[in-house]
Design a protein around this motif. Structure first.
Motif, mmCIF file in Angstrom:
data_model
loop_
_atom_site.group_PDB
_atom_site.id
_atom_site.type_symbol
_atom_site.label_atom_id
_atom_site.label_comp_id
_atom_site.label_asym_id
_atom_site.label_seq_id
_atom_site.Cartn_x
_atom_site.Cartn_y
_atom_site.Cartn_z
ATOM 1 N N LYS A 143 0.815 -1.214 0.000
ATOM 2 C CA LYS A 143 0.000 0.000 0.000
ATOM 3 C C LYS A 143 0.847 1.262 0.000
ATOM 4 C CE LYS A 143 -3.785 2.171 2.585
ATOM 5 N NZ LYS A 143 -4.672 2.048 3.781
ATOM 6 N N ALA A 144 1.965 1.244 0.683
ATOM 7 C CA ALA A 144 2.821 2.429 0.748
ATOM 8 C C ALA A 144 3.370 2.786 -0.632
ATOM 9 C CB ALA A 144 3.972 2.187 1.710
ATOM 10 N N LEU A 145 3.773 1.807 -1.401
ATOM 11 C CA LEU A 145 4.295 2.077 -2.734
ATOM 12 C C LEU A 145 3.207 2.617 -3.654
ATOM 13 C CD1 LEU A 145 6.636 1.996 -4.712
ATOM 14 C CD2 LEU A 145 6.053 -0.400 -5.209
ATOM 15 N N GLN A 146 2.012 2.089 -3.542
ATOM 16 C CA GLN A 146 0.901 2.569 -4.371
ATOM 17 C C GLN A 146 0.558 4.027 -4.044
ATOM 18 O OE1 GLN A 146 -2.295 -0.201 -3.679
ATOM 19 N NE2 GLN A 146 -1.216 -1.939 -4.602
ATOM 20 N N GLN A 147 0.484 4.361 -2.787
ATOM 21 C CA GLN A 147 0.174 5.734 -2.390
ATOM 22 C C GLN A 147 1.266 6.701 -2.858
ATOM 23 O OE1 GLN A 147 -0.150 5.125 1.854
ATOM 24 N NE2 GLN A 147 -2.395 4.993 1.803
ATOM 25 N N TYR A 148 2.484 6.288 -2.676
ATOM 26 C CA TYR A 148 3.595 7.154 -3.044
ATOM 27 C C TYR A 148 3.625 7.401 -4.552
ATOM 28 C CZ TYR A 148 8.335 9.064 -2.988
ATOM 29 O OH TYR A 148 9.425 9.892 -3.139
ATOM 30 N N ALA A 149 3.408 6.346 -5.332
ATOM 31 C CA ALA A 149 3.429 6.494 -6.782
ATOM 32 C C ALA A 149 2.332 7.432 -7.259
ATOM 33 C CB ALA A 149 3.288 5.131 -7.448
ATOM 34 N N ALA A 150 1.154 7.370 -6.595
ATOM 35 C CA ALA A 150 0.033 8.220 -7.004
ATOM 36 C C ALA A 150 0.308 9.687 -6.703
ATOM 37 C CB ALA A 150 -1.238 7.771 -6.296
ATOM 38 N N LEU A 151 1.036 9.981 -5.647
ATOM 39 C CA LEU A 151 1.270 11.376 -5.253
ATOM 40 C C LEU A 151 2.555 11.968 -5.830
ATOM 41 C CD1 LEU A 151 0.276 11.164 -1.465
ATOM 42 C CD2 LEU A 151 -1.086 12.114 -3.348
ATOM 43 N N PHE A 152 3.495 11.110 -6.162
ATOM 44 C CA PHE A 152 4.787 11.650 -6.539
ATOM 45 C C PHE A 152 4.749 12.358 -7.898
ATOM 46 C CE2 PHE A 152 9.330 11.463 -7.728
ATOM 47 C CZ PHE A 152 9.862 12.033 -6.583
ATOM 48 N N GLY A 216 15.386 -10.607 4.635
ATOM 49 C CA GLY A 216 16.425 -10.045 5.494
ATOM 50 C C GLY A 216 16.484 -8.540 5.525
ATOM 51 N N ARG A 217 15.467 -7.848 4.956
ATOM 52 C CA ARG A 217 15.479 -6.392 4.943
ATOM 53 C C ARG A 217 14.082 -5.860 5.260
ATOM 54 N NH1 ARG A 217 15.343 -2.462 0.735
ATOM 55 N NH2 ARG A 217 15.139 -4.097 -0.841
ATOM 56 N N TRP A 218 14.054 -4.728 5.940
ATOM 57 C CA TRP A 218 12.773 -4.131 6.329
ATOM 58 C C TRP A 218 12.243 -3.246 5.213
ATOM 59 C CZ3 TRP A 218 9.953 -5.624 10.372
ATOM 60 C CH2 TRP A 218 10.592 -6.317 11.415
ATOM 61 N N TRP A 219 10.987 -3.494 4.840
ATOM 62 C CA TRP A 219 10.307 -2.711 3.820
ATOM 63 C C TRP A 219 9.143 -1.951 4.465
ATOM 64 C CZ3 TRP A 219 11.257 -3.057 -1.646
ATOM 65 C CH2 TRP A 219 12.276 -3.958 -1.996
ATOM 66 N N ILE A 220 8.955 -0.726 4.029
ATOM 67 C CA ILE A 220 7.813 0.063 4.527
ATOM 68 C C ILE A 220 6.593 -0.322 3.699
ATOM 69 C CG2 ILE A 220 6.845 2.377 4.794
ATOM 70 C CD1 ILE A 220 9.685 3.418 5.175
ATOM 71 N N VAL A 221 5.523 -0.774 4.370
ATOM 72 C CA VAL A 221 4.331 -1.210 3.645
ATOM 73 C C VAL A 221 3.141 -0.265 3.873
ATOM 74 C CG1 VAL A 221 5.028 -3.618 3.606
ATOM 75 C CG2 VAL A 221 3.689 -2.740 5.538
ATOM 76 N N GLU A 222 3.259 0.618 4.831
ATOM 77 C CA GLU A 222 2.141 1.552 5.068
ATOM 78 C C GLU A 222 2.648 2.794 5.791
ATOM 79 O OE1 GLU A 222 -2.417 1.601 6.907
ATOM 80 O OE2 GLU A 222 -1.223 -0.237 6.867
ATOM 81 N N ILE A 223 2.176 3.958 5.353
ATOM 82 C CA ILE A 223 2.554 5.237 5.966
ATOM 83 C C ILE A 223 1.278 6.009 6.280
ATOM 84 C CG2 ILE A 223 3.778 7.424 5.673
ATOM 85 C CD1 ILE A 223 5.590 6.035 3.673
ATOM 86 N N GLY A 224 1.196 6.543 7.481
ATOM 87 C CA GLY A 224 0.037 7.341 7.869
ATOM 88 C C GLY A 224 0.493 8.584 8.631
ATOM 89 N N SER A 225 -0.359 9.607 8.635
ATOM 90 C CA SER A 225 -0.057 10.842 9.368
ATOM 91 C C SER A 225 -0.837 10.849 10.679
ATOM 92 C CB SER A 225 -0.431 12.064 8.529
ATOM 93 O OG SER A 225 -1.812 12.041 8.205
ATOM 94 N N THR A 226 -0.306 11.556 11.669
ATOM 95 C CA THR A 226 -0.974 11.643 12.972
ATOM 96 C C THR A 226 -1.246 13.094 13.331
ATOM 97 O OG1 THR A 226 1.140 11.701 14.138
ATOM 98 C CG2 THR A 226 0.153 9.546 13.779
#
Length: 226
Positions: A143-152, A216-226
């Protein structure tokens, strides 16, 4: 002829002797010691009864320790079972399953990977948006990659039109929950905006991030604002 006074004396003596004998018989027949003994004899405890009472006390003294020992054994077993169940519940609670509280090395690693990734995807310049987009594909997924691609796409146009440069730095990141394959973080950012002909502007942001461990690597799958 004998005087009457002598006959009187003999009779008197015989009478006294007879009286003395009768008194002795009466005394022996009515001896208070014999009467007391006869009355007291039935009330005296029998020797056999005394032995039986003693045996009963001894049996009671032997029986009670066994009963108390059995009760203590049952109590210890019950207490041990309760402590085991309680310990099992404590080991299985969500708090103890959170590695962020127990695994400092894993916590440091995920914090470093996520902080580095956010610094890359939220930093760009007028002629460097392509490099930022490529970096996003290496650290974002789901989901994070999809959101980023739509806004970038909008970010690229603004950066080109306004000659905008954005520099992002993670000032603080905390892992709120960590398991063997996922992590939840709260991240604080400082961002510096620079437009041609204007003074730099600094802003702060706060994000929630969900990451997954893949290959073996951490990927960001979701980003939200608070």
């Amino acid at each position: 002829m004998r005087p009457r006074g002598g006959t009187t004396t003999v009779n008197s003596t015989a009478t006294d002797a007879t009286d003395a004998t009768d008194a002795t018989d009466v005394t022996e027949a009515s001896d208070p010691t014999d009467v007391t003994a006869e009355k007291a004899a039935p009330d005296a405890p029998d020797a056999t009864d005394a032995t039986d009472v003693s045996d009963g006390v001894d049996v009671s003294h032997r029986w009670w320790p066994r009963v108390l020992g059995a009760l203590l054994a049952v109590a210890l077993i019950a207490t041990g079972g309760a402590l085991y169940a309680e310990g099992r519940q404590l080991r299985d609670t969500p708090a103890t399953a959170n590695l962020a509280l127990t695994d400092a090395e894993a916590t440091t690693r995920v914090t470093g990977d996520v902080s580095s990734a956010l610094g890359k995807i939220f930093s760009y310049g007028p002629g460097a948006t392509a490099a930022t987009r490529a970096a996003a594909k290496e650290v974002l997924a789901g989901k994070a990659l999809q959101q980023y691609a739509a806004l970038f796409g909008q970010v690229e146009r603004q950066s080109a039109d306004q000659k905008l440069t954005l520099t992002t730095e993670v000032v603080r990141a905390g892992v709120t929950r960590l398991t063997g394959s996922s992590a939840h973080l709260l991240v604080f950012l400082d961002q510096v905006y620079e437009r041609r002909g204007r003074a730099p502007t600094t802003a702060s942001a706060q994000l929630t991030v969900t990451a997954e461990l893949r290959e073996g690597r951490w990927w960001i799958v979701e980003i939200g604002s608070t």
